[in-house]
Design an enzyme around this catalytic site. Structure first.
Site, PDB file in Angstrom:
ATOM      1  N   ASN A 127      32.595  12.535  56.427  1.00 16.10           N
ATOM      2  CA  ASN A 127      32.808  13.761  57.204  1.00 16.10           C
ATOM      3  C   ASN A 127      33.933  13.506  58.212  1.00 16.10           C
ATOM      4  O   ASN A 127      33.857  12.570  59.012  1.00 16.10           O
ATOM      5  CB  ASN A 127      31.494  14.119  57.913  1.00 16.10           C
ATOM      6  CG  ASN A 127      31.619  15.363  58.772  1.00 16.10           C
ATOM      7  OD1 ASN A 127      32.565  15.506  59.536  1.00 16.10           O
ATOM      8  ND2 ASN A 127      30.662  16.257  58.663  1.00 16.10           N
ATOM      9  N   HIS A 156      35.302  14.761  63.189  1.00 20.51           N
ATOM     10  CA  HIS A 156      35.616  14.220  64.515  1.00 20.51           C
ATOM     11  C   HIS A 156      37.027  13.654  64.631  1.00 20.51           C
ATOM     12  O   HIS A 156      37.478  13.350  65.734  1.00 20.51           O
ATOM     13  CB  HIS A 156      34.528  13.244  64.960  1.00 20.51           C
ATOM     14  CG  HIS A 156      33.223  13.972  65.135  1.00 20.51           C
ATOM     15  ND1 HIS A 156      33.112  15.080  65.950  1.00 20.51           N
ATOM     16  CD2 HIS A 156      32.017  13.824  64.541  1.00 20.51           C
ATOM     17  CE1 HIS A 156      31.884  15.554  65.877  1.00 20.51           C
ATOM     18  NE2 HIS A 156      31.191  14.816  65.028  1.00 20.51           N
ATOM     19  N   HIS A 160      33.120  20.609  58.405  1.00 16.75           N
ATOM     20  CA  HIS A 160      32.297  21.742  58.849  1.00 16.75           C
ATOM     21  C   HIS A 160      33.202  22.737  59.560  1.00 16.75           C
ATOM     22  O   HIS A 160      33.724  22.449  60.633  1.00 16.75           O
ATOM     23  CB  HIS A 160      31.207  21.208  59.792  1.00 16.75           C
ATOM     24  CG  HIS A 160      30.227  22.238  60.253  1.00 16.75           C
ATOM     25  ND1 HIS A 160      29.123  21.909  61.008  1.00 16.75           N
ATOM     26  CD2 HIS A 160      30.158  23.578  60.067  1.00 16.75           C
ATOM     27  CE1 HIS A 160      28.433  23.012  61.273  1.00 16.75           C
ATOM     28  NE2 HIS A 160      29.049  24.038  60.728  1.00 16.75           N
ATOM     29  N   ARG A 175      33.186  25.456  61.717  1.00 17.19           N
ATOM     30  CA  ARG A 175      32.242  26.147  62.601  1.00 17.19           C
ATOM     31  C   ARG A 175      32.802  27.493  63.011  1.00 17.19           C
ATOM     32  O   ARG A 175      34.026  27.681  63.050  1.00 17.19           O
ATOM     33  CB  ARG A 175      31.962  25.295  63.843  1.00 17.19           C
ATOM     34  CG  ARG A 175      31.211  24.012  63.531  1.00 17.19           C
ATOM     35  CD  ARG A 175      30.843  23.286  64.803  1.00 17.19           C
ATOM     36  NE  ARG A 175      29.728  23.913  65.459  1.00 17.19           N
ATOM     37  CZ  ARG A 175      28.485  23.456  65.444  1.00 17.19           C
ATOM     38  NH1 ARG A 175      28.185  22.346  64.801  1.00 17.19           N
ATOM     39  NH2 ARG A 175      27.528  24.101  66.068  1.00 17.19           N
ATOM     40  N   ARG A 223      35.658  24.690  66.621  1.00 12.14           N
ATOM     41  CA  ARG A 223      35.845  23.690  67.685  1.00 12.14           C
ATOM     42  C   ARG A 223      36.524  22.413  67.196  1.00 12.14           C
ATOM     43  O   ARG A 223      37.060  21.654  67.975  1.00 12.14           O
ATOM     44  CB  ARG A 223      34.515  23.353  68.353  1.00 12.14           C
ATOM     45  CG  ARG A 223      33.574  22.584  67.470  1.00 12.14           C
ATOM     46  CD  ARG A 223      32.360  22.129  68.236  1.00 12.14           C
ATOM     47  NE  ARG A 223      31.499  23.239  68.604  1.00 12.14           N
ATOM     48  CZ  ARG A 223      30.192  23.107  68.826  1.00 12.14           C
ATOM     49  NH1 ARG A 223      29.620  21.924  68.740  1.00 12.14           N
ATOM     50  NH2 ARG A 223      29.451  24.136  69.143  1.00 12.14           N
ATOM     51  N   GLU A 279      30.880  22.263  54.783  1.00 15.10           N
ATOM     52  CA  GLU A 279      29.637  22.576  55.497  1.00 15.10           C
ATOM     53  C   GLU A 279      29.840  23.885  56.216  1.00 15.10           C
ATOM     54  O   GLU A 279      30.892  24.090  56.854  1.00 15.10           O
ATOM     55  CB  GLU A 279      29.406  21.513  56.576  1.00 15.10           C
ATOM     56  CG  GLU A 279      28.515  20.406  56.163  1.00 15.10           C
ATOM     57  CD  GLU A 279      28.338  19.453  57.331  1.00 15.10           C
ATOM     58  OE1 GLU A 279      28.275  19.896  58.491  1.00 15.10           O
ATOM     59  OE2 GLU A 279      28.285  18.264  57.057  1.00 15.10           O
ATOM     60  N   THR A 322      24.867  19.757  64.580  1.00 11.44           N
ATOM     61  CA  THR A 322      23.802  20.466  63.875  1.00 11.44           C
ATOM     62  C   THR A 322      22.463  19.811  64.200  1.00 11.44           C
ATOM     63  O   THR A 322      22.228  18.669  63.841  1.00 11.44           O
ATOM     64  CB  THR A 322      24.065  20.403  62.348  1.00 11.44           C
ATOM     65  OG1 THR A 322      25.444  20.688  62.131  1.00 11.44           O
ATOM     66  CG2 THR A 322      23.211  21.400  61.611  1.00 11.44           C
ATOM     67  N   GLU A 342      20.287  18.326  50.946  1.00  5.79           N
ATOM     68  CA  GLU A 342      20.667  17.218  51.829  1.00  5.79           C
ATOM     69  C   GLU A 342      19.564  17.066  52.858  1.00  5.79           C
ATOM     70  O   GLU A 342      19.301  17.990  53.636  1.00  5.79           O
ATOM     71  CB  GLU A 342      22.010  17.500  52.526  1.00  5.79           C
ATOM     72  CG  GLU A 342      22.373  16.339  53.465  1.00  5.79           C
ATOM     73  CD  GLU A 342      23.751  16.466  54.119  1.00  5.79           C
ATOM     74  OE1 GLU A 342      24.606  17.215  53.599  1.00  5.79           O
ATOM     75  OE2 GLU A 342      23.949  15.805  55.158  1.00  5.79           O
ATOM     76  N   HIS A 367      23.202  12.761  58.711  1.00  3.56           N
ATOM     77  CA  HIS A 367      23.107  13.057  60.139  1.00  3.56           C
ATOM     78  C   HIS A 367      22.611  11.848  60.923  1.00  3.56           C
ATOM     79  O   HIS A 367      21.501  11.385  60.741  1.00  3.56           O
ATOM     80  CB  HIS A 367      22.218  14.266  60.444  1.00  3.56           C
ATOM     81  CG  HIS A 367      22.585  14.855  61.773  1.00  3.56           C
ATOM     82  ND1 HIS A 367      23.520  15.856  61.908  1.00  3.56           N
ATOM     83  CD2 HIS A 367      22.219  14.520  63.021  1.00  3.56           C
ATOM     84  CE1 HIS A 367      23.672  16.128  63.190  1.00  3.56           C
ATOM     85  NE2 HIS A 367      22.905  15.335  63.875  1.00  3.56           N
TER      86      HIS A 367
END
Ligand code: PXP
Length: 244
Positions: free
Chosen positions: A7, A10, A43, A45, A49, A70, A101, A151, A191
């Site tokens: 992922n 970040h 993701h 969003r 962000r 995502e 999340t 998941e 996660h």
């Protein structure tokens, strides 16, 4: 045998800290694939962000393994998915004020809605995964909605403080993985997974993929992204093979 999907949210978080153009998550995706990731996850969003629409479109162009978008099941993000055509969408709950999340999706509360969503995605040959807590009610609901994948949310496991809590969460994950697999769902997990807590999760034989972001990007600050991904790939494969 579990494998690693990376992922890259970040990397974009770091870019957004200055509102500029670097570091670019697109470059991160290329490096992660070269280092052994079997999929790239991002993701989009509602508040954009970190990952933005440009990122998703470019990722669709350059990802050679598998692009997993995502997303919350909101009309504007559904429209983006149906336009960009990722290989897979992972449906997650989303609250504006959360840092990340926080819990699994309540598929059981809206089975018909999610069944309709699955149908729309399948029409475009997009697979659908639901990000759920490891419990039977949600697995049954995901099955009813026509999911391809579940998941399992590993957040409670990752945050567990005592050995008893860790053991009981691992048992819950293992039972859910076995149940979902028996019912012909593919099972992934994610996660809060990191270099310390990953091994017991990938030893669960039905888990075929883990989705990891924060820990890898954090380590990349010190050792570089390629090495951070290679190290996690090695841990995932070693852990998974020690179970065979
Ligand atoms: N899987 C899902 C569905 C997520 O929402 C997230 C967080 O974006 C992850 C995996 C990755 O979590 P982490 O960044 O803690 O590795």
């Amino acid at each position: 045998m579990a494998e690693l999907a990376v992922n890259i949210d970040h990397i974009a978080t770091l870019r957004e800290a200055r509102g500029g153009i670097e570091p670019d998550p697109i470059a991160g995706a290329v490096i992660a694939e070269l280092a052994g990731a079997v999929g790239i996850v991002c993701h989009l969003r509602e508040d954009r962000r970190h990952i933005n629409d440009r990122d998703v479109r470019l990722l669709r162009e350059i990802v050679k393994t598998k692009l997993d978008l995502e997303m919350a099941a909101t009309p504007d993000i559904i429209a983006v998915a149906l336009d960009v055509l990722p290989d897979l969408v992972t449906i997650v709950p989303e609250r504006r004020e959360e840092l990340t999340t926080e819990g699994g999706l309540d598929v059981a509360a809206r089975v018909e809605f999610y069944a309709d969503l699955v149908e729309r995605m399948h029409e475009k040959e997009i697979e659908v995964s639901f990000f759920i807590e490891p419990d039977r009610e949600q697995i049954d609901a995901a099955l009813e909605a026509g999911a391809d994948i579940v998941e399992l949310h590993t957040g409670i496991y990752a945050n567990a403080r005592t050995p008893d809590e860790v053991r009981s969460e691992l048992e819950r994950l293992a039972a859910a993985a076995a149940y979902a697999h028996e019912n012909r769902l593919r099972v992934t997990a994610g996660h809060g997974l990191n270099y310390v807590n990953i091994t017991p999760v990938v030893r669960i034989p039905q888990i075929v993929e883990v989705s990891i972001g924060h820990a890898i990007v954090s380590r990349a600050v010190f050792v570089g992204l390629e090495r951070a991904v290679r190290e996690m790939c090695a841990l995932v494969r070693l852990g998974a093979s020690s179970n065979e």
